[in-house]
Design an enzyme around this catalytic site. Sequence first.
Site, short mmCIF file in Angstrom:
data_model
loop_
_atom_site.label_atom_id
_atom_site.label_comp_id
_atom_site.label_asym_id
_atom_site.label_seq_id
_atom_site.Cartn_x
_atom_site.Cartn_y
_atom_site.Cartn_z
CB SER A 1 -115.13 -10.94 0.87
OG SER A 1 -115.05 -9.86 1.78
CD GLU B 1 -119.07 -6.19 6.71
OE1 GLU B 1 -118.60 -5.41 7.55
OE2 GLU B 1 -118.59 -7.31 6.47
CB THR C 1 -124.02 -10.79 0.92
OG1 THR C 1 -123.06 -9.97 1.59
CG2 THR C 1 -125.07 -9.91 0.27
#
Length: 613
Positions: free
Chosen positions: A385, A513, A390
Amino acid sequence: MTHSPTPPSATLADGASAPPASLWRLIRSAQPSLGLLALACVATLVAVAGTLYFPVLTRQFVDELGSAGLRARAVAELAGVLLGSTAAGALAGWLVARVGHAMVATLRLGLIDKLLRLPVAAFDRESSGEQVSRVVSDCESISELVTRQMINMLSGVLLLVGSMVVLLLLDVQLTLTLLGCVAGAFAVVIPVAFLLDGLSRRIQNETARLGGLLTQVLSEIRLVKAYTAERRERERGRTHVEGIRRLGLRVAGINVALEPLMGLATSVAIVVILVVGTARVSRGEISIGTLTAFILYIFNIANPLVQLTQFTAGWQKAKGASSRIGAIMAEADEETRAGTAEVPALAALEFRDVTFGYPGRDAPVLHAVDLHFPPGTTTALVGASGNGKTTVLSLIERFYAPTEGDILYGGTSISGFPLAAWRSRIGYVAQTAPIMPGTVRDNITYGLSGVYSDDRVRAAAEQAGALSFIERMPEGLDTVLLEQGNNLSGGQRQRIAIARMFLRNPEILILDEATSALDSETEHQVRIALESLMQGRTNIVVAHRLSTVMHADRIYFLEDGRISGMGRHEELVAMHPPYARLVARQFRQGPELAALDGIATEAPIRTLRQVNS
């Protein structure tokens, strides 16, 4: 090709005043009905004229009462002027209210339209609750100023000027005496009134912050309760509420001080006029009717002073509101028609030397990234992450533009395509699968143009594996979904989102996701629907569960905003240690077992257990 993020518009500080030009621009944009305002002004003039004429009639009535007695005509004239003035004032108030509501509606619709046209970056700088406050409260403040406060100021100025003219015609000496009392009241009231400057604006800002907090807390109420954070959120709310209370008390204190001051000034003026006037009546210099008229005119002067004070407060409040609305209106819109090129059918999507950093952050999120998404293939983005996965998706959707480099589709920069045409080619299935207010049907057809029959909607729901649970709902497709889809499970929300994708039929499918929050059984059901959806499309998959990306045609591994590895699953396991460690960690086995062919099955964990046995 180089792009620069749109810089945030400069916003005014809490204490800054918006220039009047900004306020007038907003007023003009609200398109108030000039005809109705003109009619309201005429009605106000009639009401003011009646108010000014009433003491004159009263003077004649009182003077004639002693000699000619009570005359029906005089009583009728008094009643007619009083009722006519009251009716005209009521008509002016109704017309102003009509204009005001129309202005508020126009301002709010314009602001809603503007907010929807803003780029995603604009919503990174202010909470949704604060923006809601601009639509709800600030528009009301501007309308209040233009309609009710403006009319009150007009009537107040006319009453003041008219009363002084009539009083000078009645008796100069008494008028000068009254002016002395009024000047004394002004000397006290005006400095107190100016203390209101900025307080209303600060109250609006604090109220907006409270709205932002409540919007966030109530939308995540399950998180709040799950972590027993009610006390923490209550204290955060108390801070804002207490700030509003303190500012409100200061405003109330000023208003409470103004009202007795005006009452005291009026009482002093009445006493002075009575003393001086009675002495002059006893000497025969003025009549008792003239003295009565003077007493009545005192109220015609006191009330406008209060109205002018209220107008000052309303002016300051509207200026603060216009500064905030003006800052939103000054934001640059998304460039929906920036390009005119036609979007090609099912072409390759490429990132060429793309660097991107969010506005206000020092370090870029992506550094000279090169990505290639061949048409009709599945490409996965993997990494811890915060490494830019994203962000890559946001750049594809054109929520942001690259700081450096370019993104191409079919060899043409995506910035060259009309925004709506480009986004219509993309389908996005997120982890949370957001649900919008409305029915199941509304959510499946959300954002799609055209009319869809029940058969087409049901067919899409069946392809997504959603039809069975939809038919069990009380109203079927017409079942109203709760806020955030709280009467659906996570898997049901995902399948409704997938059904929407079947209707949308995008060329590029982004799965962010999409199954990470689901249990094993639900994940299996959703994955079957996704496999059907992914056929014949360019698929871009972001996932932490490596079992969902093992069969991708290509995997990119992102570290610190850079591509550190690229290839198929087996290649990365063998050649890319960070990826091999990630596989080993997820399957709790050594890297050498992760390299086995058996790991690339649809049930990798079960396979590894068989190897151990």
